[in-house]
Write a protein that holds these residues in place. Structure first.
Motif, PDB file in Angstrom:
ATOM      1  N   ASP A  26       0.852  -1.191   0.000  1.00  0.00           N
ATOM      2  CA  ASP A  26       0.000   0.000   0.000  1.00  0.00           C
ATOM      3  C   ASP A  26       0.884   1.235   0.000  1.00  0.00           C
ATOM      4  OD1 ASP A  26      -1.847   1.908   0.341  1.00  0.00           O
ATOM      5  OD2 ASP A  26      -2.377   1.387   2.411  1.00  0.00           O
ATOM      6  N   SER A  37      -0.616  -3.139   5.453  1.00  0.00           N
ATOM      7  CA  SER A  37      -1.846  -2.694   6.098  1.00  0.00           C
ATOM      8  C   SER A  37      -2.988  -3.583   5.647  1.00  0.00           C
ATOM      9  CB  SER A  37      -2.144  -1.229   5.771  1.00  0.00           C
ATOM     10  OG  SER A  37      -2.416  -1.126   4.406  1.00  0.00           O
ATOM     11  N   ARG A  39      -6.782  -3.944   4.305  1.00  0.00           N
ATOM     12  CA  ARG A  39      -7.862  -3.206   3.655  1.00  0.00           C
ATOM     13  C   ARG A  39      -9.185  -3.724   4.177  1.00  0.00           C
ATOM     14  NH1 ARG A  39      -6.541  -0.038  -0.551  1.00  0.00           N
ATOM     15  NH2 ARG A  39      -4.558  -0.429  -1.580  1.00  0.00           N
ATOM     16  N   TYR A  41     -13.264  -2.530   4.289  1.00  0.00           N
ATOM     17  CA  TYR A  41     -14.283  -1.548   3.963  1.00  0.00           C
ATOM     18  C   TYR A  41     -15.540  -2.281   3.570  1.00  0.00           C
ATOM     19  CZ  TYR A  41     -11.978  -2.683  -0.431  1.00  0.00           C
ATOM     20  OH  TYR A  41     -11.381  -3.335  -1.454  1.00  0.00           O
ATOM     21  N   PRO A  59      -5.027  -0.057  -6.038  1.00  0.00           N
ATOM     22  CA  PRO A  59      -5.215   0.866  -4.910  1.00  0.00           C
ATOM     23  C   PRO A  59      -6.079   2.050  -5.312  1.00  0.00           C
ATOM     24  CG  PRO A  59      -2.898   0.250  -5.152  1.00  0.00           C
ATOM     25  CD  PRO A  59      -3.609  -0.265  -6.362  1.00  0.00           C
ATOM     26  N   GLU A  71     -13.185   6.143   1.110  1.00  0.00           N
ATOM     27  CA  GLU A  71     -12.629   4.818   1.325  1.00  0.00           C
ATOM     28  C   GLU A  71     -11.153   4.891   1.699  1.00  0.00           C
ATOM     29  OE1 GLU A  71     -13.651   2.889  -2.313  1.00  0.00           O
ATOM     30  OE2 GLU A  71     -15.571   2.169  -1.552  1.00  0.00           O
ATOM     31  N   VAL A  72     -10.438   5.830   1.111  1.00  0.00           N
ATOM     32  CA  VAL A  72      -9.047   6.015   1.484  1.00  0.00           C
ATOM     33  C   VAL A  72      -8.956   6.407   2.950  1.00  0.00           C
ATOM     34  CG1 VAL A  72      -7.020   7.472   1.138  1.00  0.00           C
ATOM     35  CG2 VAL A  72      -8.229   6.550  -0.835  1.00  0.00           C
ATOM     36  N   GLU A  75      -9.391   3.438   4.942  1.00  0.00           N
ATOM     37  CA  GLU A  75      -8.155   2.664   4.827  1.00  0.00           C
ATOM     38  C   GLU A  75      -7.140   3.164   5.843  1.00  0.00           C
ATOM     39  OE1 GLU A  75      -5.892  -0.346   2.745  1.00  0.00           O
ATOM     40  OE2 GLU A  75      -7.992   0.186   2.810  1.00  0.00           O
ATOM     41  N   TRP A  78      -7.980   1.810   9.360  1.00  0.00           N
ATOM     42  CA  TRP A  78      -7.623   0.412   9.621  1.00  0.00           C
ATOM     43  C   TRP A  78      -6.113   0.216   9.640  1.00  0.00           C
ATOM     44  CZ3 TRP A  78     -11.424  -1.346  11.905  1.00  0.00           C
ATOM     45  CH2 TRP A  78     -12.736  -1.130  11.476  1.00  0.00           C
TER      46      TRP A  78
END
Length: 670
Positions: A26, A37, A39, A41, A59, A71-72, A75, A78
């Motif tokens: 990422d 990381s 993902r 969502y 990505p 959504e970013v 991200e 998380w």
């Protein structure tokens, strides 16, 4: 990740994280061994043939739609959570977890009454119950209802437990309160305060037309319109406003926007001056806290919600050091080095170090430092910080940001306090943005001084980061997502939250974090209706003290009233009507008589004094000294520059007016 597909070709993504759902590479989480990381969502993908194709999607592109930006942001949340979990795994064992005690029946209400300053309404308290009766006489109808509800619960519980000590009947308490109001011979003294405070509380508890009109105007502004400016009414109790609005309109439910844009709430100008946290004397601030707890509870009661407070069993904590040390102990250490400091020195230094590296750095706060390097820096800081031998030049910017977040996470008690952490989290459940904001305002007031001051320094720093979002790509939403886990997840609670619970908390706590950053100026304001209630309490207490003193002096055959009259004549003979005498004991010009006009402001008074000063005091600048309202119906209050002196004089004609400097507040600017 579990995939649920329907016959129509719609694929739904549900949040069930596991170790298999790791995405490597990422671009938004690189740096040392922190490049991995998870993902996570929730999304709905139309007409996808298989889950494999979806999982291999590239990505998110920061330049695409707003949905992608959201959504970013998730991200980032998380990724931060995964980083925290890995950090927790490396934490030294032996740290004692805090146990949250489940209160017994009635214990929560009993504790609530103690924190509201009303412990002498029940039990074997030796305090004078008359003091609480006077306190109750200043409450609004919704505040009184909140107190009555808790007193009734405590009384019933004590009777069930067959307690032998005297239990006051709630009807007797409020009957005495009404009698105290009716018998008060000096009601005229309260009139200028009461008219502002009790808008919407006529004889039949009907809202006045002025209050309803104000609320009608506010309710018509959509809560999720970015360009709107909504006035926040600080003159009328928040709970009373909700009641008035319910009476005015049955339709209160409003859709709350979840995007990055929040409404622009505005504080109307108050001619008697805006009061901020830190402007009042400690004795008055204590009353503000009592009233804020009662008002917050009343607001939740009116909205049909439960105000959840937590009590933690005391544990053994470190009595020295930097990370994992209670704020109070940390400040005691720091004040030996820098007297008067209000914010931990290590916290100040970490913020300074981050800013030295430029706030335009892309991914600031989001990209973590290398775990091993952070661990070594922690150990070195513990050994060398107070000795002054630590080499700050060796600390990279992203490492400093990671250390700052680590400092917040490692506090034995959360920065938002153990008692109110759950209440802060639950703000997201309130129906409207305005009510969320009002609740946060009261919660900030209720924080301990050390927590509140440190939180303010943090939020001011985060706003400076956001101000550079064009360069660092850290919008308010992104910053909120990254910082929320560090403030709202307390490792010392010893609670293992479920994966589903984590998902539910993600958007909610990030939303609260966003509100704290966006509206921080408003959140550090003490509502005028609470300040006016403090004024009324002070007047009632003065009446009580005068009566007691008169009895004592009568026994001594001493005519106190005659001497008081003579003293007042002697002291005020040189001050004609419409003129105030301003004192400045620390300046060369000790006092000055100033004629009151409609337009005269506190800033004008300061300007007149400073323009006539000479010698050393010429170095004094605006912002170093302030005009204070002292005595009368307030203990002490620092005035803001826009205070209209004639209006304030009419509100508190017996006050003294003094120019002096404000106590040192560390990094906190006024």
């Amino acid at each position: 990740m579990n995939w649920l597909s329907s016959s129509s070709g719609v694929v739904l993504t549900a949040y069930h994280p596991s170790g298999k759902d790791q995405v490597v590479g990422d671009s938004h989480a690189k740096g040392g061994d922190e490049a991995t990381s998870s993902r996570r969502y929730g999304q709905c993908t139309i007409n996808q043939e298989s889950s494999t194709k979806v999982s291999e999607r590239p990505p998110f592109d920061r330049s695409s739609s707003q949905d992608s930006l959201d959504e970013v942001s998730m991200e980032a949340y998380w990724a931060e959570l995964e980083h925290i979990k890995r950090s927790n795994e490396n934490r030294q064992e032996g740290q004692e977890a805090i146990v949250v005690k489940e209160p017994d029946e009635g214990e929560l209400e009993e504790e609530w009454l103690k924190e509201a300053g009303l412990s002498n309404l029940f039990g074997e308290s030796t305090d004078d119950p008359q003091e609480s009766i006077l306190f109750l006489s200043t409450l609004t109808r919704t505040q009184a209802a909140a107190v009555r509800k808790r007193v009734e619960t405590v009384s019933q519980t004590l009777r069930k437990k067959n307690k032998q000590h005297h239990i006051r009947d709630v009807r007797d308490i409020f009957a005495q309160q009404r009698e105290a109001q009716e018998k008060s011979p000096d009601d005229a003294d309260l009139q200028p305060i009461r008219t502002n405070e009790n808008k919407g509380q006529g004889k039949d508890d009907q809202p006045s037309s002025g209050a309803v009109d104000s609320e009608e105007q506010i309710s018509r502004v959509p809560e999720d319109t970015p360009a709107s400016e909504t006035d926040i009414n600080l003159e009328v109790s928040f709970a009373e406003q909700v009641v008035n609005q319910k009476e005015f309109s049955k339709e209160r439910t409003q859709k709350i926007s979840t995007n990055d844009s929040l409404p622009s709430f505005r504080l109307p100008k108050d001619k008697t001056g805006t009061t901020r946290i830190g402007d009042l004397a400690p004795q008055d601030m204590k009353k503000v806290c009592f009233l804020s707890l009662i008002e917050l509870t009343a607001l939740y009661d009116v909205l049909g919600l439960e105000l959840k407070q937590q009590k933690a069993v005391k544990i053994k904590t470190r009595d020295s050091g930097l990370f994992g040390t209670p704020l109070t102990i940390l400040l005691e250490q720091d004040q030996r080095k820098v007297p008067g400091t209000r914010i931990p020195l290590i916290f100040q230094k970490l913020i300074s170090r981050i800013e030295e590296g430029s706030l335009e750095t892309e991914g600031l706060l989001r990209i973590p430092g290398a775990a091993m390097r952070i661990k070594n820096l922690c150990q070195e800081l513990e050994a060398k910080f107070y000795e002054g031998t630590f080499n700050w030049e060796s600390v990279k910017q992203h490492d400093a940001a990671s250390l700052l977040k680590l400092f917040l996470r490692e506090l034995p008690q959360p920065l938002l306090s153990m008692e109110y952490l759950k209440a802060f989290q639950d703000v997201q459940n309130l129906p409207t943005r305005k009510e969320q904001l009002q609740a946060l305002n009261l919660l900030v007031i209720l924080l301990p001084d050390a927590n509140r001051d440190t939180l303010k320094a943090l939020l001011e720093f985060l706003q400076r980061v956001i101000d550079n979002k064009e360069k660092n790509k850290m919008t308010a939403g992104n910053v909120a997502m990254v910082m929320a886990p560090n403030l709202f997840m307390c490792h010392t609670l010893g609670l293992k939250s479920s994966e589903q619970r984590e998902f539910e908390m993600a958007a909610g706590t990030a939303n609260v974090m966003h509100l704290l950053i966006r509206y921080q100026e408003l959140l550090w304001t003490i509502p005028k209706f609470i300040v006016n209630q403090v004024r009324k309490q002070n007047i009632e207490n003065q009446k009580k003290e005068r009566k007691a003193m008169k009895k004592l002096l009568k026994k001594m055959a001493y005519d106190r009233e005659k001497h008081e009259k003579q003293d007042k004549t002697a002291n005020g003979a040189d001050v004609p009507q419409g003129v105030i005498r301003v004192q400045a004991p620390h300046l060369s010009k000790v006092s000055m008589a100033i004629q009151l006009t409609e337009e005269l402001k506190a800033s004008d008074v300061l300007a007149r004094f400073l323009s006539q000063e000479s010698g050393v005091v010429q170095t004094l600048k605006k912002g170093e000294v302030f005009l204070y309202e002292i005595g009368g119906n307030i203990g002490e209050r620092c005035l803001d520059d826009d205070t209209h002196m004639k209006d304030l004089y009419q509100l508190n004609p017996n006050a003294d007016w003094v120019i002096k400097s404000k106590p040192h507040r560390g990094m906190l600017p006024r």
